[in-house]
Write a protein that holds these residues in place. Structure first.
Motif, PDB file in Angstrom:
ATOM      1  N   ALA A 186       0.830  -1.207   0.000  1.00  0.00           N
ATOM      2  CA  ALA A 186       0.000   0.000   0.000  1.00  0.00           C
ATOM      3  C   ALA A 186       0.863   1.256   0.000  1.00  0.00           C
ATOM      4  N   ILE A 187       1.928   1.257   0.828  1.00  0.00           N
ATOM      5  CA  ILE A 187       2.741   2.476   0.885  1.00  0.00           C
ATOM      6  C   ILE A 187       3.591   2.596  -0.372  1.00  0.00           C
ATOM      7  N   GLY A 188       4.088   1.464  -0.869  1.00  0.00           N
ATOM      8  CA  GLY A 188       4.869   1.526  -2.101  1.00  0.00           C
ATOM      9  C   GLY A 188       4.035   2.051  -3.259  1.00  0.00           C
ATOM     10  N   LEU A 189       2.869   1.449  -3.457  1.00  0.00           N
ATOM     11  CA  LEU A 189       1.995   1.863  -4.560  1.00  0.00           C
ATOM     12  C   LEU A 189       1.522   3.301  -4.355  1.00  0.00           C
ATOM     13  N   GLY A 190       1.059   3.583  -3.128  1.00  0.00           N
ATOM     14  CA  GLY A 190       0.521   4.918  -2.842  1.00  0.00           C
ATOM     15  C   GLY A 190       1.580   5.995  -2.997  1.00  0.00           C
ATOM     16  N   ALA A 191       2.762   5.742  -2.438  1.00  0.00           N
ATOM     17  CA  ALA A 191       3.817   6.766  -2.503  1.00  0.00           C
ATOM     18  C   ALA A 191       4.249   6.992  -3.950  1.00  0.00           C
ATOM     19  N   GLY A 192       4.333   5.897  -4.716  1.00  0.00           N
ATOM     20  CA  GLY A 192       4.724   6.029  -6.116  1.00  0.00           C
ATOM     21  C   GLY A 192       3.717   6.869  -6.889  1.00  0.00           C
ATOM     22  N   ILE A 193       2.440   6.520  -6.756  1.00  0.00           N
ATOM     23  CA  ILE A 193       1.413   7.229  -7.523  1.00  0.00           C
ATOM     24  C   ILE A 193       1.272   8.671  -7.009  1.00  0.00           C
ATOM     25  N   GLY A 194       1.323   8.837  -5.691  1.00  0.00           N
ATOM     26  CA  GLY A 194       1.218  10.187  -5.134  1.00  0.00           C
ATOM     27  C   GLY A 194       2.366  11.072  -5.587  1.00  0.00           C
ATOM     28  N   THR A 195       3.577  10.513  -5.640  1.00  0.00           N
ATOM     29  CA  THR A 195       4.730  11.310  -6.068  1.00  0.00           C
ATOM     30  C   THR A 195       4.588  11.721  -7.527  1.00  0.00           C
ATOM     31  N   LEU A 196       4.218  10.748  -8.375  1.00  0.00           N
ATOM     32  CA  LEU A 196       4.044  11.075  -9.795  1.00  0.00           C
ATOM     33  C   LEU A 196       2.991  12.163  -9.967  1.00  0.00           C
ATOM     34  N   ALA A 197       1.839  11.979  -9.300  1.00  0.00           N
ATOM     35  CA  ALA A 197       0.739  12.928  -9.462  1.00  0.00           C
ATOM     36  C   ALA A 197       1.161  14.313  -8.986  1.00  0.00           C
ATOM     37  N   GLY A 198       1.761  14.365  -7.796  1.00  0.00           N
ATOM     38  CA  GLY A 198       2.118  15.664  -7.231  1.00  0.00           C
ATOM     39  C   GLY A 198       3.233  16.335  -7.992  1.00  0.00           C
ATOM     40  N   PHE A 199       4.189  15.565  -8.445  1.00  0.00           N
ATOM     41  CA  PHE A 199       5.346  16.182  -9.079  1.00  0.00           C
ATOM     42  C   PHE A 199       5.054  16.560 -10.528  1.00  0.00           C
ATOM     43  N   ALA A 200       4.328  15.688 -11.247  1.00  0.00           N
ATOM     44  CA  ALA A 200       4.072  15.973 -12.660  1.00  0.00           C
ATOM     45  C   ALA A 200       3.012  17.057 -12.801  1.00  0.00           C
ATOM     46  N   GLY A 201       1.959  16.985 -11.981  1.00  0.00           N
ATOM     47  CA  GLY A 201       0.888  17.958 -12.091  1.00  0.00           C
ATOM     48  C   GLY A 201       0.117  17.765 -13.391  1.00  0.00           C
ATOM     49  N   GLY A 202      -0.748  18.732 -13.711  1.00  0.00           N
ATOM     50  CA  GLY A 202      -1.451  18.740 -14.985  1.00  0.00           C
ATOM     51  C   GLY A 202      -2.309  17.517 -15.212  1.00  0.00           C
ATOM     52  N   VAL A 203      -2.268  16.995 -16.442  1.00  0.00           N
ATOM     53  CA  VAL A 203      -3.152  15.902 -16.835  1.00  0.00           C
ATOM     54  C   VAL A 203      -2.824  14.638 -16.043  1.00  0.00           C
ATOM     55  N   ILE A 204      -1.538  14.356 -15.878  1.00  0.00           N
ATOM     56  CA  ILE A 204      -1.139  13.135 -15.154  1.00  0.00           C
ATOM     57  C   ILE A 204      -1.732  13.160 -13.748  1.00  0.00           C
ATOM     58  N   ASP A 205      -1.638  14.312 -13.091  1.00  0.00           N
ATOM     59  CA  ASP A 205      -2.175  14.470 -11.749  1.00  0.00           C
ATOM     60  C   ASP A 205      -3.684  14.215 -11.754  1.00  0.00           C
ATOM     61  N   GLU A 206      -4.372  14.854 -12.714  1.00  0.00           N
ATOM     62  CA  GLU A 206      -5.829  14.707 -12.798  1.00  0.00           C
ATOM     63  C   GLU A 206      -6.214  13.233 -12.930  1.00  0.00           C
ATOM     64  N   VAL A 207      -5.600  12.555 -13.898  1.00  0.00           N
ATOM     65  CA  VAL A 207      -5.953  11.160 -14.161  1.00  0.00           C
ATOM     66  C   VAL A 207      -5.683  10.301 -12.928  1.00  0.00           C
ATOM     67  N   LEU A 208      -4.479  10.446 -12.356  1.00  0.00           N
ATOM     68  CA  LEU A 208      -4.118   9.592 -11.220  1.00  0.00           C
ATOM     69  C   LEU A 208      -5.032   9.867 -10.019  1.00  0.00           C
ATOM     70  N   MET A 209      -5.381  11.133  -9.810  1.00  0.00           N
ATOM     71  CA  MET A 209      -6.209  11.421  -8.646  1.00  0.00           C
ATOM     72  C   MET A 209      -7.644  10.950  -8.849  1.00  0.00           C
ATOM     73  N   ARG A 210      -8.142  10.986 -10.099  1.00  0.00           N
ATOM     74  CA  ARG A 210      -9.494  10.449 -10.343  1.00  0.00           C
ATOM     75  C   ARG A 210      -9.496   8.945 -10.077  1.00  0.00           C
ATOM     76  N   ILE A 211      -8.428   8.260 -10.510  1.00  0.00           N
ATOM     77  CA  ILE A 211      -8.340   6.821 -10.243  1.00  0.00           C
ATOM     78  C   ILE A 211      -8.329   6.574  -8.743  1.00  0.00           C
ATOM     79  N   THR A 212      -7.545   7.386  -8.031  1.00  0.00           N
ATOM     80  CA  THR A 212      -7.478   7.240  -6.578  1.00  0.00           C
ATOM     81  C   THR A 212      -8.861   7.399  -5.956  1.00  0.00           C
ATOM     82  N   GLU A 213      -9.583   8.421  -6.417  1.00  0.00           N
ATOM     83  CA  GLU A 213     -10.915   8.650  -5.855  1.00  0.00           C
ATOM     84  C   GLU A 213     -11.849   7.486  -6.169  1.00  0.00           C
ATOM     85  N   ALA A 214     -11.725   6.934  -7.379  1.00  0.00           N
ATOM     86  CA  ALA A 214     -12.565   5.802  -7.740  1.00  0.00           C
ATOM     87  C   ALA A 214     -12.349   4.662  -6.747  1.00  0.00           C
ATOM     88  N   PHE A 215     -11.068   4.406  -6.420  1.00  0.00           N
ATOM     89  CA  PHE A 215     -10.780   3.339  -5.453  1.00  0.00           C
ATOM     90  C   PHE A 215     -11.339   3.685  -4.080  1.00  0.00           C
TER      91      PHE A 215
END
Lengths: 276, 313, 274
Positions: free
Chosen positions: A88-117
């Motif tokens: 959970a921490i590996g997956l979460g930290a990886g996706i959270g880092t990508l979303a936060g650091f990349a921003g923009g569309v990548i952030d939007e997509v990853l955060m919508r997926i997170t919310e879906a879960f």
């Protein structure tokens, strides 16, 4: 440097760590203390606890040694807890880092997926997954991981959003560091201490989910688990309540140990932050 | 001659810590007359903020303080002593408007009703030159610029008509232009009400502009004190001399290398033995390994072994 | 005339701050020759930090042009930009904030060497020691963490990190204003020596005219997003042509040196003397 002395000064942390170390030792030593199959019938059924010194916790309906089952059951609980934490921490930290650091569309997509879960109740997801994949420890770890990674992901993203504005991230860009290395080498390690404060909740949740799944008969049938033991004892709850109470207490103690140790670690970490 | 407003006698403070106590300040003695303006100068670890807090009675409860701080008459913090911090956020409440915060001081310390206090608050905001004071009285701290927040904090500090204003690096976080405005404002407010002033700063030029007397701290020791003109014009301690020699002036381009003090201020956990400036001092000799005594009068002298021995070192 | 190292032409940048549009840069142009020091001064909020960040490609401008050694600097991207970044370095105001708190000084100095494959010797540790020596620090600092160093030592490490890249231009963003007064001159001396030794150009961002006077022969005054005045530092400081420059000059603290007071006449309260 001062983290450990600080840790020892917090009584909760000491008690928590002591509990966890004891349980871990029991889990590791189970095959030596109770060699052979813990499912083996070793005595007459339903001996009460503290009666026969050979079977301090008594025996169950089939005459299996409760102490042996308990020791082997600790392995399942700790494995699931550790596995789910790493997952959970590996997956979460990886996706959270990508979303936060990349921003923009990548952030939007990853955060919508997170919310879906997040909108799917975690236990239902676990039930569905284990039913589909068949009962095994790996399936349980995967199920718990998939229902628990969203917390670390959101927390990591929030941390990364604040850290990426720091001067040292700008400095890393100025020297020409690759963005992925900045994200995972410079930003994530500094976001992680806060995210690790979720460890206790995830581990405790994983242990309880595993127990619940085993109680419902969806645990790994080849392993002794505390949840399975509680389910076993249910049939004779009135005449032999110890069959459920003893593994139940083991479960409570373990979860308590996880929380206390987690609390102590978080405190030791945050206490250190103020220091120069 | 009237008794001074404030007498400091061998004031010091230590902060207990995991790795041993930090001797943050020791043996500071000077008098402050009514209406006198003293600048306390020092860099990080000099103890200047500790001194400011000690005078205001605001030292954290964990600090162990020694010495005597005597007042000519009983003083009430917040009423008779105004304090302005480097960060105005430290004294402003983020969820209360500026006018009410100033009014609160009047209600608490001057026994005014809320209506009168609010009127007084607008008048005070005007005195610290906030534009449109009656409008800004309704503003919250986050709606103000850094300079405006510091003005508001100043209005709170002087709201109850204190006899002493303590400004602890009150202008250091500000832009040069805003800093000059606030320093000028503090000077005017203090003069108009003949308040005494303790102006804590790291900038000896700023100190020379606003003060009658300068106290120089280094690594928790008072190394020199005296009338501003004397300290700046004929500094006695090698540290003060180096600060003045190193001051960069706008009138000419300096030649490189610039006069520099070697090294860095000492580690507060591990200060050098004897004179704390000795390891960086170009005049240091064996006698500097003993803690030097204060030579001169109260509030006018130097703590340097070399000074009485060799005249101007 | 030789081509300037840096040419900034009509930069514009507007930020959106909570619904309010803030014009940080409104048509800024300047240029800088090789080996030169140009200071950009102005009040905070005047746009000087944004200008620095645009030049460093940390912030993208709305429009405008930047030529670095005659090449279009704003058009570079991806790997090409990362490779060229080596030539344009920065020293930050707060040297503690500018370092990853978990990296040792050795790691901090190895990064630029490894990224740009610049280590002159086979062993990066030797290169780190060499860099530390160039900024007057001892080799044993390599194992320390940034927070274990003093402010002056940290700023030296920041300069060493910039030097590791062998840059043509270093942007100095208030390089001494966060340091102790007694340490500032050391750092300015170091920066001066580095320039003499390497011929690197400096773009000095500051609001401290005294530092500018010492470091930069040429000066540009920025106010509300535009350069309101530019020219020789000595000229502008003696006869400023803009209100912004005049305000900064008036606000710079001056040491008031009056003749020392005559020796105190003995007073009746002589008993107060120890």
């Amino acid at each position: 440097m001062t983290r450990f002395p600080r840790l020892w000064r917090s009584p909760e942390a000491v008690i928590g760590l002591a509990i966890l170390l004891t349980i871990a030792a029991i889990a590791l030593l189970a095959p030596f203390i109770y060699p052979g199959d813990p499912h083996a019938i070793v005595a007459r059924p339903l001996i009460a606890p503290l009666v026969d010194p050979a079977h301090p916790f008594g025996t169950d309906r089939l005459g299996r040694d409760l102490a042996a089952e308990l020791a082997h059951g600790a392995r399942a609980s700790l494995l699931v807890g550790l596995g789910a934490m790493v997952g959970a921490i590996g997956l979460g930290a990886g996706i959270g880092t990508l979303a936060g650091f990349a921003g923009g569309v990548i952030d939007e997509v990853l955060m919508r997926i997170t919310e879906a879960f997040q909108t799917v109740p975690g236990f239902l997801l676990s039930l569905a997954l284990v039913s589909a994949m068949g009962p095994s420890l790996g399936a349980v770890v995967l199920a718990v991981t998939l229902s628990a990674w969203t917390g670390p992901a959101r927390l990591t993203r929030a941390q990364v959003l604040s850290i990426r504005e720091r001067d040292y991230v700008a400095a890393a860009r100025v020297i020409g560091m690759h963005p992925l290395r900045i994200a995972f080498g410079e930003v994530l390690p500094n976001a992680l201490p806060v995210v690790l404060s979720l460890t206790a909740v995830i581990v405790a949740g994983a242990i309880l989910t595993e127990a619940a799944l085993s109680f419902l008969g969806l645990g790994d049938p080849n392993r002794v688990t505390w949840g399975g033991m509680i389910a076993e004892g249910r049939a004779v709850l009135r005449s032999a309540p110890h069959l459920s109470i003893v593994p139940g207490l083991a479960l409570v103690t373990t979860v308590l140990g996880v929380y206390l140790a987690g609390e102590g670690l978080t405190e030791a970490n945050s206490g250190r932050k103020g220091q120069p | 001659m009237t008794a001074p407003l404030l007498t400091l006698a061998a004031v010091g403070a230590t902060y207990p810590h995991d790795d041993g106590a930090v001797d943050a300040l020791a043996d500071v003695s000077f008098d402050l007359a009514e209406g006198e303006r003293i600048a306390v100068i020092g860099e990080s670890g000099s103890g200047k903020s500790t001194l400011a807090l000690a005078i205001a009675g605001l030292l954290p409860s964990t600090a162990v303080s020694v010495g005597r701080i005597g007042w000519r008459r009983p003083m009430v913090g917040g009423r008779d002593i105004g304090f302005v911090f480097q960060d105005p956020g430290a004294s402003l409440d983020p969820v209360m408007n500026i006018g009410d915060q100033v009014a609160e001081v009047r209600v608490r310390h001057c026994g005014e009703g809320l209506r009168a206090a609010r009127r007084a608050a607008i008048d005070l905001l005007d005195r610290v030159r906030l534009p449109q004071p009656s409008r800004l009285a309704r503003a919250y701290p986050h709606e103000l610029s850094g300079g405006q927040r510091q003005r508001a904090a100043l209005a709170m500090a002087i709201a109850a008509g204190p006899r002493l204003l303590i400004a602890d690096e009150a202008t250091s976080a500000l832009d040069t232009v805003v800093q000059a405005e606030i320093v000028a404002l503090i000077g005017e407010l203090v003069r108009a009400a003949s308040m005494a002033l303790v102006f804590v700063t790291h900038d000896i030029a700023l100190a020379s502009q606003i003060s009658d007397r300068i106290v120089v701290l280094y690594a928790g020791r008072m190394v020199e004190a005296g009338p501003a003109a004397r300290v700046v014009g004929a500094p006695r301690h090698p540290y003060t001399q180096a600060l003045i020699a190193g001051h960069l002036d706008l009138s000419r381009a300096p030649a490189f290398p610039l006069p520099a003090i070697a090294g860095a201020p000492p580690d507060p956990f591990d200060p050098p033995r004897g004179c704390r400036f000795a390891p960086r001092c170009s005049h240091a000799f064996s006698a500097c390994l003993d803690e030097p005594a204060w030579s001169g009068g109260i509030g006018d002298g130097v703590r340097c072994v070399g000074f009485p021995l060799g005249g101007e070192p | 005339m030789s081509e300037p190292l840096l040419q900034v032409d009509d930069l514009h940048k507007t930020f959106d701050r909570g619904g309010r549009r803030v014009r940080a840069l409104a048509g800024v142009s300047l240029d800088l020759a090789r080996g030169e020091t140009l200071a950009v001064v102005g009040a905070s909020g005047g746009g000087k930090s944004t200008l620095a960040r645009v030049i460093l490609r940390l912030v993208e401008p709305d429009r405008g042009r930047v030529l670095f050694s005659g090449r279009d600097w704003l058009g570079l991207g991806g790997a090409a930009l990362r490779r060229e970044r080596r030539r344009l370095q920065m020293v930050f105001q707060d040297p503690l904030a500018a370092f990853n708190p978990r990296a040792t000084i050795g790691q901090i100095l190895t990064d630029p060497l490894a990224i740009h494959r610049l280590a002159a010797t086979a062993d990066p540790a030797d290169a780190v020691v060499g860099l530390l020596a160039r900024v007057g620090l001892s080799a044993d600092l390599a194992a320390r963490l940034p927070h274990e160093l003093s402010g002056g030592q940290r700023q030296r490490v920041a300069i060493a990190r910039a030097l590791a890249c062998e840059p043509d231009l270093i942007v100095l963003d208030e390089p001494v204003s966060a340091l102790d007064v007694s340490v500032r001159a050391q750092i300015l001396n170091l920066l001066h020596r580095v320039q003499v030794e390497t011929g690197v150009a400096y773009l000095l961002i500051s609001h401290d005219l005294a530092v500018v006077r010492a470091m930069a022969p040429r000066l540009a005054v920025i106010d509300q997003g535009t350069i309101v005045e530019a020219g020789a530092t000595a000229t502008i400081l003696t006869s400023p042509g803009s209100l912004a420059a005049q305000a900064l000059i008036d606000a710079t603290p001056r040491l008031i040196v009056s003749p020392p007071a005559p020796p105190a006449t003995p007073t009746p309260d002589g008993e107060r003397k120890p």
